[in-house]
Design an enzyme around this catalytic site. Structure first.
Site, PDB file in Angstrom:
ATOM      1  N   HIS A 367      -6.721 -10.009   7.391  1.00 42.67           N
ATOM      2  CA  HIS A 367      -7.328 -10.771   6.308  1.00 42.67           C
ATOM      3  C   HIS A 367      -8.821 -10.949   6.465  1.00 42.67           C
ATOM      4  CE1 HIS A 367      -3.016 -12.401   6.217  1.00 42.67           C
ATOM      5  NE2 HIS A 367      -3.112 -11.153   5.835  1.00 42.67           N
ATOM      6  N   CYS A 680      -6.800   3.094  -9.588  1.00 46.20           N
ATOM      7  CA  CYS A 680      -7.496   2.019  -8.874  1.00 46.20           C
ATOM      8  C   CYS A 680      -7.304   2.042  -7.370  1.00 46.20           C
ATOM      9  CB  CYS A 680      -7.097   0.662  -9.444  1.00 46.20           C
ATOM     10  SG  CYS A 680      -5.343   0.301  -9.253  1.00 46.20           S
TER      11      CYS A 680
HETATM   12  C1  PEP Z   1      -2.809   1.016  -4.434  1.00 40.49           C
HETATM   13  O1  PEP Z   1      -1.689   1.000  -3.926  1.00 40.49           O
HETATM   14  O2  PEP Z   1      -3.458   2.058  -4.622  1.00 40.49           O
HETATM   15  C2  PEP Z   1      -3.446  -0.234  -4.823  1.00 40.49           C
HETATM   16  C3  PEP Z   1      -4.572  -0.233  -5.509  1.00 40.49           C
HETATM   17  O3  PEP Z   1      -2.879  -1.373  -4.402  1.00 40.49           O
HETATM   18  P1  PEP Z   1      -3.049  -1.952  -2.937  1.00 40.49           P
HETATM   19  O4  PEP Z   1      -4.041  -1.120  -2.209  1.00 40.49           O
HETATM   20  O5  PEP Z   1      -3.489  -3.360  -3.100  1.00 40.49           O
HETATM   21  O6  PEP Z   1      -1.682  -1.814  -2.378  1.00 40.49           O
END
Ligand code: PEP
Ligand code: MG
Length: 755
Positions: A367, A680
């Site tokens: 974190h 993303c």
């Molecule tokens: C992903 O899995 O690409 C994503 C954007 O979510 P996280 O990295 O928060 O799991």
């Protein structure tokens, strides 16, 4: 043997007098070896100092040839002295010649001595040198004598640590204590930081090691131990703790150690040998560290941290000094060093003064790392024993990109890094200049660049980078850095602040994505063999609808009077989406019924992270307002390669046809249904990958704040049509021999893309 000259206590008292005399460092050392030899009834006493070049130099001797002082230099893999330095443990031999490591230097004339007793000169568990006594006759050194010599070595350790001996050294051969160190760790947050060390938990420096009155010191030690035990008992009785499993376990370990007879016995022995109570704690802890740092057992190493903490608590009792907060006197250009740290602790520092963070522990998903990244602080983790090696104020360089640090860097390294920092600053200025340029390719295709965010501290990035909006707001971060479940009012406050900061730019809130590597310290965890494939994200949300409902309520209220975009993570089956959306609609009905204002429009989407969803895209797009590809998870599941396991995380190239075909399926489905598609995951933050995604048809990417500039500068020069013509035929190729990355690189080179 201790009779004649009064034993170790008398010796220590004499040493204290010598330490206080206004003489040169060499004279002081010369007097010290004479005193020790006389006190121990030894013919020889010598001091060897570990140098920056990892050799041991004879700094003073009584009994050996004095001409050898500052001339005799040995490697640490050489002789008995090297053995003691390496092992960091005493070595007592009545017949030194028969030891396998025995070797002698003719210039010292030491071959006539049969018995050898060497002890390491230790500080914080690190070897600074070796103290040796030798006797001509074969004799057995008693435990008491070994103990006495170790105690004496402490005085030398303080002398070396004070820097007093540096004046005696040849350039390049200074005592190792201040040597430059180049240490490797893992990259946790990109960036370069040059500055000075601030120890997050400053060690208590023991300056007074020689006792005036042994009896009094013994009473002090006993009473400090009693207080320590009592304070741990009180903490354990505190029933608020019973909810936080880990904390309690640590305290139980503390209690066990605080009652450990071996530990107590060693400290009392050290006091009996003439040390102050705090000197004794320090000595025993230094020996323990030296031993345990050489252990490969991770359990033992973990216990070492507990013992360090306990010793520090005891020192606080003894010296009456408080925990000492590094925060108050934070220099400009601070590099914070900690074993580990909570995100809240990092946020307590004045961020404008922090240039870097170095942790002994810490993983990419820990974190504090998430917060460091959000704050744009260069961070390197898993740097072994860094808190023990660095001193407050030491110059230091943190190379977050390479995952390495330079402690007390030599001049040339510092110059090279200062240049790198200037180069970065220039590039940053160039990116800033693009801030208000719309992200449109050379052939006129708009590719919106959004931000990935999750904390309040991320919000200034929106205007700083000129992002089109927040493409992924990771709501779980607020939960991860809190010490208890954030109340609905706290959630509401954060979401409002985010929407206010974004103004007219869209924000996509992802509902809680807990589980897998995202653990909440205050939530009871379930034991799962494969947490990434387990009870996480929307699965948990649907099974615990209370949590999801209250979050949706907070989001709906925050979005009152404006547009709200909500996205569900880890959707695997269409029914899950329907179910989650139904909960959202029920919440809207509930709020309306109670007279709350609602968002003007609510858009509901899902993350494409589970491969199964690739084969339900039409069903999904018939229901969802938008989809966003979470490539971090999608890639780990496509390749069955754990994103958090460094052995496999980068094993497969995401620019390979397998991944690109999957990404294309989503872009094509979006186009068929006329619904927006975003990507993303971290992938979009890399310029060449961003080119590939644009070529596949992605018209919105959500990236980390630092990536907006580099990605935009490439997109502005990109001809998407041409890139698509290069890429799509490669994806049709069935030879299995295509290197897409190489082909895209050559396309970038030929078309002058700044990659
Ligand atoms: C992903 O899995 O690409 C994503 C954007 O979510 P996280 O990295 O928060 O799991
Ligand atoms: Mg994910």
């Amino acid at each position: 043997m201790r009779g004649a000259l009064g034993g170790p206590r008398i010796l220590l008292r004499r040493l204290r007098e010598v330490m206080a005399e206004p003489v040169s460092a060499q004279d002081r050392l010369d007097r010290i070896v004479v005193l020790i030899a006389a006190n121990m009834v030894a013919e020889v006493c010598s001091v060897y100092v570990l140098r920056v070049d990892a050799t041991l130099e004879l700094y003073a001797t009584e009994g050996l040839n004095r001409d050898a002082v500052h001339l005799t230099v040995m490697r640490v893999d050489e002789g008995l002295v090297g053995h003691v330095a390496r092992e960091a443990e005493p070595l007592a031999l009545s017949d030194a010649r028969s030891h396998k490591d025995f070797s002698y230097r003719p210039e010292t004339g030491e071959e006539i001595y049969n018995s050898f007793l060497g002890v390491p000169i230790l500080r914080g568990g690190n070897t600074l040198g070796v103290l040796v006594v030798q006797n001509r006759a074969r004799r057995t050194y008693t435990e008491e004598e070994i103990e006495a010599l170790q105690t004496t070595a402490m005085v030398l350790a303080e002398m070396i640590a004070s820097g007093e001996l540096t004046a005696l050294a040849k350039p390049g051969a200074e005592p190792a204590i201040r040597r430059p160190l180049h240490l490797k760790g893992v990259s946790l947050a990109d960036g370069l930081g040059l500055g000075h060390v601030v120890l997050h938990e400053p060690r208590i420096k023991v300056t007074n090691v020689i006792a005036d009155d042994v009896q009094r010191e013994m009473v002090k030690l006993d009473s400090a131990i009693a207080k320590l035990r009592h304070s741990i008992d009180l903490l354990l009785e505190d029933d608020k703790l019973s909810t936080s499993g880990e904390h309690r376990e640590i305290l139980e370990a503390y209690r066990m150690f605080a009652h450990d007879r071996g530990w107590m016995h060693k400290m009392r022995e050290a006091v009996l040998s003439g040390l102050t109570a705090e000197g004794a704690v320090e000595r025993v802890q230094s020996d323990t560290r030296a031993r345990m740092m050489r252990a490969s057992d991770p359990y033992l190493r973990e216990r070492l941290h507990d013992l360090d903490d306990l010793a520090n608590r005891l020192l606080r009792e003894l010296t009456g000094r408080g925990a000492g907060t590094a925060r108050e006197a934070l220099p400009d250009n601070a590099i914070i060093i900690a074993r580990n740290m909570s995100p809240a602790a990092l946020l307590d520092y004045d961020r404008t003064r922090i240039r870097g963070l170095v942790l002994e522990e810490g993983g990419t998903t820990s974190h504090v790392t998430i917060v460091a990244r959000a704050l744009g602080i260069a961070c390197v983790g898993q740097v072994e024993n860094i808190a023990g090696l660095a001193d407050a104020g030491d110059p230091m360089i943190v190379d977050g990109q390479a995952g390495e640090v330079h402690l007390r860097p030599p001049g040339d390294v510092e110059i090279a890094y200062a240049e790198k920092v200037r180069f970065r600053a220039r590039r940053q200025a160039q990116f800033m200049a693009l801030r208000n340029r719309p992200s449109v390719t050379r052939d006129g295709v708009a590719i919106d660049l959004h931000l990935n965010a999750g904390l309040l501290v991320d919000l200034p990035h929106i205007t700083e980078t000129g992002a089109a909006g927040i493409g992924l707001f990771r709501t779980e971060l607020q939960f991860m850095i809190a010490s208890a479940f954030p109340r609905i009012s706290e959630q509401l406050k954060l979401y409002r602040a985010v929407l206010d900061a974004a103004g007219t730019r869209p924000v996509t809130f992802r509902t809680l994505d807990i589980g897998g590597d995202k653990v909440l310290p205050y939530m009871r965890t379930v034991d799962e063999e494969n947490p990434a494939l387990g009870w996480r994200a929307i699965r948990l949300g649907l099974d615990r609808p209370g949590l999801l409902r209250s979050q949706l309520r907070a989001l709906l209220r925050a979005g009152a009077g404006r547009d709200l975009r909500v996205m569900f993570p880890m959707v695997t089956a269409v029914e899950e989406f329907d179910h989650a959306k139904a909960i959202l609609e029920r919440e809207m009905t509930h709020l309306r019924k109670h007279g709350h204002a609602l968002p003007e429009r609510v858009f509901v989407g899902a993350m494409v992270e589970v491969p199964a969803l690739l084969f339900q895209l039409d069903e999904m797009l018939a229901r969802a307002d938008f989809l966003s590809v979470g490539s971090n998870d999608l890639v780990q599941f496509l390749y069955a390669a754990d994103r958090a396991n460094m052995r496999v995380a980068d094993r497969f190239d995401p620019l390979a046809p397998a991944t690109l075909r999957a990404f294309r399926m989503v872009a094509d489905a979006g186009a068929r249904h006329g619904k927006p598609i975003t990507l993303c995951g971290e992938l979009a933050s890399r310029p060449l990958e961003a080119v590939a995604l644009a070529a596949l048809g992605y018209r919105a990417l959500s990236v980390s704040p630092a990536a907006i500039g580099p990605v935009k500068s490439v997109l502005l020069k990109l001809d998407v049509g041409a890139a698509r013509e290069v890429l799509l035929p490669l994806l049709k190729d069935t030879s299995g021999l295509i290197d897409v990355r190489a082909e895209l690189r050559s396309f970038a080179r030929q078309t002058g893309l700044p990659i």
